[in-house]
Design a protein around this motif. Structure first.
Motif, short mmCIF file in Angstrom:
data_model
loop_
_atom_site.label_atom_id
_atom_site.label_comp_id
_atom_site.label_asym_id
_atom_site.label_seq_id
_atom_site.Cartn_x
_atom_site.Cartn_y
_atom_site.Cartn_z
N GLY A 1 -1.71 -1.68 -3.76
CA GLY A 1 -3.08 -0.11 -3.19
C GLY A 1 -2.77 1.03 -2.69
N LEU B 1 -9.58 -2.43 -0.58
CA LEU B 1 -8.40 -3.25 -0.93
C LEU B 1 -8.05 -4.78 -0.07
N LEU C 1 0.76 -1.34 0.13
CA LEU C 1 -0.12 0.18 0.37
C LEU C 1 1.31 1.22 -0.01
#
Length: 289
Positions: A80, A107, A57
């Motif tokens: 992400g 996510l 992420l």
């Protein structure tokens, strides 16, 4: 259940980040948090996490998204975004939700979507890969000023930076070669856009798509300063592309030169000077969407 490693820009807004992390952990996901010391460090952390099979992420703005997404381009790793920066333009192009619960659910359960990236090479900066756009001209100068405006955030910093850049800009002679076809003009900038947005929600390339295997090349020709400011206001809607001073073409590779060392930027972070070559890498990044 996916396992996540969040690579965080320490200056990113904390409210969304904390809320998303809470939702992920309450759902049973494993979440590691790594704080980056620099963009280079962020790339290293991302590659290490991806090597362990974790979803990476990028937590921050477009610089963090572009740096980490570029590092993961071509690796097959899942990527992400938690948009918590100043511009968040690539997240805007992906139409990601801003509500923490919806973003966390995406996510956790979202399907990977292959999106394009941009490979940029120049004598000044070697090779780098970014996500959103590469821009060479008055906008790169404006972004430099915006990054140094410590007391302002978001659109306000870009507005002040643009005002300062435009009032000191002198027309530049560009030579832009798109898939072998040359375009020569005097003007303000050229933008190679994968994402339609840049500069904190400015719709520079309304027809750009992040998964079409093409770059939208936006060339803004010379115009009186007052007219140019009107054109800049039209960036909010994308209406500027109807101006005769704006020319847009599509292509897979663009080489940009100028008659002086014009600055260029990429995703709000990379700063160097022309010439450069940018080419699209189709479907090179797997983004949760």
């Amino acid at each position: 259940m996916r396992q996540f490693t969040a690579v965080v820009n320490p200056t990113a807004g904390s409210t969304l980040v904390t809320a998303v992390a809470t939702w992920l952990r309450e759902a049973g996901a494993t979440l590691e948090t790594e704080y980056s010391r620099s963009l280079t460090h962020a790339r290293e952390l991302a590659l290490q996490a991806a090597g362990r099979g974790r979803v990476v992420l990028a937590v921050g703005g477009d610089g963090m998204a572009g740096g980490i997404g570029g590092a993961l381009s071509g690796t097959g790793a899942l990527f992400g975004l938690v948009p918590a920066g100043r511009g968040n333009d690539f997240a805007r192009a992906l139409e990601l939700p801003t509500e923490p619960d919806r973003l966390a659910r995406l996510l956790l359960d979202g399907e990977p979507r292959p999106v394009d990236t941009i490979e940029v090479t120049s004598a000044a900066h070697d090779r780098t890969v970014v996500l959103g756009s590469v821009y060479a001209g008055v906008d790169a100068l404006a972004n430099r000023y915006a990054n140094r405006a410590r007391l302002l955030r978001g659109a306000a910093s870009y507005y002040v930076g643009t005002l300062r850049a435009v009032t000191t800009w002198r027309p530049t002679r560009y030579r832009v070669t798109v898939d072998g076809r040359e375009h020569a003009y005097t003007g303000y900038t050229v933008v190679a856009a994968n994402s339609g947005y840049y500069g904190s929600a400015r719709h520079i390339a309304p027809d750009a798509r992040v998964d079409d295997g093409l770059l939208d090349i936006v060339m803004i020709h010379d115009a009186p300063r007052l007219l140019f400011f009107s054109l800049m206001r039209e960036l909010e809607t994308g209406g500027h592309v109807r101006r005769p001073q704006v020319h847009v073409v599509q292509g897979r590779e663009v080489h940009i030169e100028a008659d002086r060392p014009v600055p260029y930027g990429a995703d709000g972070e990379v700063e160097a000077a022309l010439p450069l070559t940018a080419r699209v890498l189709p479907g090179a990044l797997q983004v949760l969407h």
